[in-house]
Write a protein that holds these residues in place. Structure first.
Motif, PDB file in Angstrom:
ATOM      1  N   ALA A 140       3.006  -7.182  -5.486  1.00  0.00           N
ATOM      2  CA  ALA A 140       1.751  -6.978  -6.519  1.00  0.00           C
ATOM      3  C   ALA A 140       0.838  -7.445  -7.057  1.00  0.00           C
ATOM      4  CB  ALA A 140       2.211  -6.331  -8.068  1.00  0.00           C
ATOM      5  N   GLY A 141      -0.117  -7.542  -5.850  1.00  0.00           N
ATOM      6  CA  GLY A 141      -0.967  -8.401  -5.059  1.00  0.00           C
ATOM      7  C   GLY A 141      -0.854  -8.442  -4.173  1.00  0.00           C
ATOM      8  N   ASP A 142       0.073  -7.904  -2.863  1.00  0.00           N
ATOM      9  CA  ASP A 142       0.012  -7.849  -1.214  1.00  0.00           C
ATOM     10  C   ASP A 142      -0.696  -6.644  -0.871  1.00  0.00           C
ATOM     11  OD1 ASP A 142       1.957 -10.359  -1.459  1.00  0.00           O
ATOM     12  OD2 ASP A 142       3.797  -9.375  -0.985  1.00  0.00           O
ATOM     13  N   PHE A 143      -1.108  -6.581   0.111  1.00  0.00           N
ATOM     14  CA  PHE A 143      -1.641  -6.733   1.136  1.00  0.00           C
ATOM     15  C   PHE A 143      -1.300  -5.802   2.516  1.00  0.00           C
ATOM     16  CE2 PHE A 143      -4.273  -4.348   4.105  1.00  0.00           C
ATOM     17  CZ  PHE A 143      -5.176  -3.893   4.173  1.00  0.00           C
ATOM     18  N   MET A 144      -0.835  -4.938   3.469  1.00  0.00           N
ATOM     19  CA  MET A 144      -0.354  -4.565   3.904  1.00  0.00           C
ATOM     20  C   MET A 144      -1.095  -3.894   5.081  1.00  0.00           C
ATOM     21  SD  MET A 144       4.130  -3.327   3.101  1.00  0.00           S
ATOM     22  CE  MET A 144       3.292  -3.074   1.363  1.00  0.00           C
ATOM     23  N   TRP A 145      -1.159  -4.426   5.793  1.00  0.00           N
ATOM     24  CA  TRP A 145      -1.361  -3.664   7.327  1.00  0.00           C
ATOM     25  C   TRP A 145      -1.115  -2.738   8.327  1.00  0.00           C
ATOM     26  CZ3 TRP A 145      -1.967  -4.221  12.707  1.00  0.00           C
ATOM     27  CH2 TRP A 145      -2.371  -4.091  13.916  1.00  0.00           C
ATOM     28  N   LEU A 146      -0.577  -1.340   8.647  1.00  0.00           N
ATOM     29  CA  LEU A 146       0.014  -0.889   9.546  1.00  0.00           C
ATOM     30  C   LEU A 146      -1.033  -0.265  10.832  1.00  0.00           C
ATOM     31  CD1 LEU A 146       2.066  -1.358   6.660  1.00  0.00           C
ATOM     32  CD2 LEU A 146       3.110   0.637   7.823  1.00  0.00           C
ATOM     33  N   ARG A 147      -0.507  -0.094  12.046  1.00  0.00           N
ATOM     34  CA  ARG A 147      -1.411  -0.181  12.945  1.00  0.00           C
ATOM     35  C   ARG A 147      -0.559   1.643  12.795  1.00  0.00           C
ATOM     36  NH1 ARG A 147      -1.270  -2.012  18.395  1.00  0.00           N
ATOM     37  NH2 ARG A 147      -2.056  -0.323  19.253  1.00  0.00           N
ATOM     38  N   ALA A 148      -1.456   2.521  13.797  1.00  0.00           N
ATOM     39  CA  ALA A 148      -1.275   4.209  14.288  1.00  0.00           C
ATOM     40  C   ALA A 148       0.592   3.773  14.859  1.00  0.00           C
ATOM     41  CB  ALA A 148      -2.001   4.498  14.835  1.00  0.00           C
ATOM     42  N   PHE A 149       1.490   4.806  14.481  1.00  0.00           N
ATOM     43  CA  PHE A 149       2.546   5.101  14.815  1.00  0.00           C
ATOM     44  C   PHE A 149       3.926   3.667  15.099  1.00  0.00           C
ATOM     45  CE2 PHE A 149      -0.313   7.336  18.525  1.00  0.00           C
ATOM     46  CZ  PHE A 149       0.849   8.468  17.718  1.00  0.00           C
ATOM     47  N   CYS A 150       3.179   2.707  13.649  1.00  0.00           N
ATOM     48  CA  CYS A 150       4.447   1.258  13.550  1.00  0.00           C
ATOM     49  C   CYS A 150       5.125   1.792  12.654  1.00  0.00           C
ATOM     50  CB  CYS A 150       3.106   0.447  12.401  1.00  0.00           C
ATOM     51  SG  CYS A 150       4.498  -0.822  11.582  1.00  0.00           S
ATOM     52  N   PRO A 151       6.216   2.952  12.899  1.00  0.00           N
ATOM     53  CA  PRO A 151       7.923   2.934  11.978  1.00  0.00           C
ATOM     54  C   PRO A 151       7.475   1.883  10.125  1.00  0.00           C
ATOM     55  CG  PRO A 151       8.398   2.525  13.707  1.00  0.00           C
ATOM     56  CD  PRO A 151       6.835   1.314  13.909  1.00  0.00           C
ATOM     57  N   GLN A 152       8.136   2.732   9.561  1.00  0.00           N
ATOM     58  CA  GLN A 152       8.039   1.941   7.858  1.00  0.00           C
ATOM     59  C   GLN A 152       8.857   3.264   7.142  1.00  0.00           C
ATOM     60  OE1 GLN A 152       4.495   3.593   5.775  1.00  0.00           O
ATOM     61  NE2 GLN A 152       3.862   4.370   6.649  1.00  0.00           N
ATOM     62  N   SER A 153       9.478   2.425   6.626  1.00  0.00           N
ATOM     63  CA  SER A 153      10.785   2.895   5.133  1.00  0.00           C
ATOM     64  C   SER A 153      10.224   1.853   4.206  1.00  0.00           C
ATOM     65  CB  SER A 153      11.953   3.697   5.763  1.00  0.00           C
ATOM     66  OG  SER A 153      12.514   2.440   6.331  1.00  0.00           O
ATOM     67  N   CYS A 154      11.279   2.240   2.909  1.00  0.00           N
ATOM     68  CA  CYS A 154      11.004   1.134   1.822  1.00  0.00           C
ATOM     69  C   CYS A 154      12.127   1.243   0.831  1.00  0.00           C
ATOM     70  CB  CYS A 154       9.313   1.846   0.977  1.00  0.00           C
ATOM     71  SG  CYS A 154       9.276   0.775  -0.307  1.00  0.00           S
ATOM     72  N   TYR A 155      12.415   0.456   0.601  1.00  0.00           N
ATOM     73  CA  TYR A 155      13.266   0.336  -0.817  1.00  0.00           C
ATOM     74  C   TYR A 155      12.876  -0.377  -1.959  1.00  0.00           C
ATOM     75  CZ  TYR A 155      17.754   1.563   1.694  1.00  0.00           C
ATOM     76  OH  TYR A 155      18.726   2.277   3.225  1.00  0.00           O
ATOM     77  N   ALA A 156      12.622   0.403  -3.428  1.00  0.00           N
ATOM     78  CA  ALA A 156      11.803   0.348  -3.812  1.00  0.00           C
ATOM     79  C   ALA A 156      12.708  -0.759  -5.062  1.00  0.00           C
ATOM     80  CB  ALA A 156      11.181   0.909  -4.945  1.00  0.00           C
ATOM     81  N   GLY A 157      12.169  -2.094  -5.367  1.00  0.00           N
ATOM     82  CA  GLY A 157      12.820  -3.265  -6.418  1.00  0.00           C
ATOM     83  C   GLY A 157      13.321  -2.380  -7.917  1.00  0.00           C
ATOM     84  N   PRO A 158      13.292  -3.383  -8.550  1.00  0.00           N
ATOM     85  CA  PRO A 158      14.506  -3.471  -9.856  1.00  0.00           C
ATOM     86  C   PRO A 158      13.215  -2.550 -11.029  1.00  0.00           C
ATOM     87  CG  PRO A 158      13.105  -5.126  -9.887  1.00  0.00           C
ATOM     88  CD  PRO A 158      13.784  -4.722  -8.741  1.00  0.00           C
TER      89      PRO A 158
END
Length: 273
Positions: A236-254
């Protein structure tokens, strides 16, 4: 919807004994600006804004954001602006994370509290003031609107995310979903600013690789996020920038993991300069 909280910048300064090693990173495909580096000394004042400061976390520049800017704006009691937007071609979204703000939009007064959302089309007449006794914070996402012949400019509107149902992705057992303030097939809109929710342990189960540029501000919880070739811990409080075509996926925490998501949509790719 379950009670929610909204993160904000840390402000202040770390102690002189703090380690410099952190999670901030700027690459050719993505950037991570952790909450711990959003301190008082990196804020900016803005013309025609009184008692206001802003953390600029995205802006168009070579090798970074191409389509949008994003600010976290803090307005002290009595502060605000009668001339907030200097660019008549800019559209915007305001999303309030703390406090209370008085928005006057095309002559109509609105009270924005935490979770409050306002879409501001280009040329909208609006003012914003903090008439309460405590500071207020909001995200301000700005984009140059792309006019298309024969398609009208969308109208302004005000909402609150508590009144908008999460639309859960199919076959996820209601663990991954999006709070959408604009219908995806409404081609009047050339950007979406939504809220993505992943319940504890939920995943984005494939590496999304697409033309949309992203700005992701983590409102709540923590996760491990795939950014290009790297797995990165975010909170919480972090910012991410992803350019076009940057692969992304995610595992949520607890705990529940939520982020404010910008993406550019519904327009042809530009050809040439």
């Amino acid at each position: 919807m379950a009670p929610t909280t909204y993160a904000g910048p840390s402000a202040g300064l770390p102690d002189q004994t703090a380690l410099h090693t952190g999670r901030a990173v700027f690459t050719e495909a993505y950037a991570v600006i952790p909450r711990g580096v959003m301190r008082d000394i990196v804020t900016s004042a803005m013309p025609h804004w009184k008692s206001t400061r802003a953390w600029v976390i995205a802006r168009p520049m070579t090798g970074f954001s191409e389509t949008f800017s994003q600010y976290i704006v803090e307005v002290a009691p009595g502060g605000g602006s009668d001339k907030p937007e200097p660019n008549a071609q800019a559209e915007g979204v305001l999303f309030v994370v703390d406090g209370e703000l008085a928005l006057n939009l095309d002559g109509q007064p609105h009270r924005l509290t935490a979770g409050g959302y306002a879409f501001l089309p280009p040329g909208a007449r609006w003012t914003l003031h903090n008439t309460a006794a405590a500071p207020a914070r909001f995200h301000w996402v700005r984009k140059r609107y792309e006019v298309v012949e024969g398609i009208e400019v969308p109208s302004a509107f005000v909402a609150n995310e508590q009144d908008v149902a999460i639309r859960w992705m199919p076959d996820t057992r209601d663990t991954w979903g999006t709070t959408r303030f604009v219908e995806p097939d409404d081609v009047r809109h050339d950007m979406h600013v939504n809220i993505v929710t992943l319940e504890p342990g939920a995943v984005i189960p494939f590496e999304e690789t697409h033309v949309m540029e992203h700005g992701l501000y983590v409102l709540e919880g923590k996760a491990v996020y795939r950014l290009n070739r790297d797995w990165v811990e975010v909170e919480a409080g972090d910012f991410m920038w992803l350019r076009a075509f940057c692969p992304q996926s995610c595992y949520a925490g607890p705990n529940r993991f939520r982020y404010l998501l910008y993406k550019d949509v519904n327009r042809h790719a530009k050809l040439g300069l």
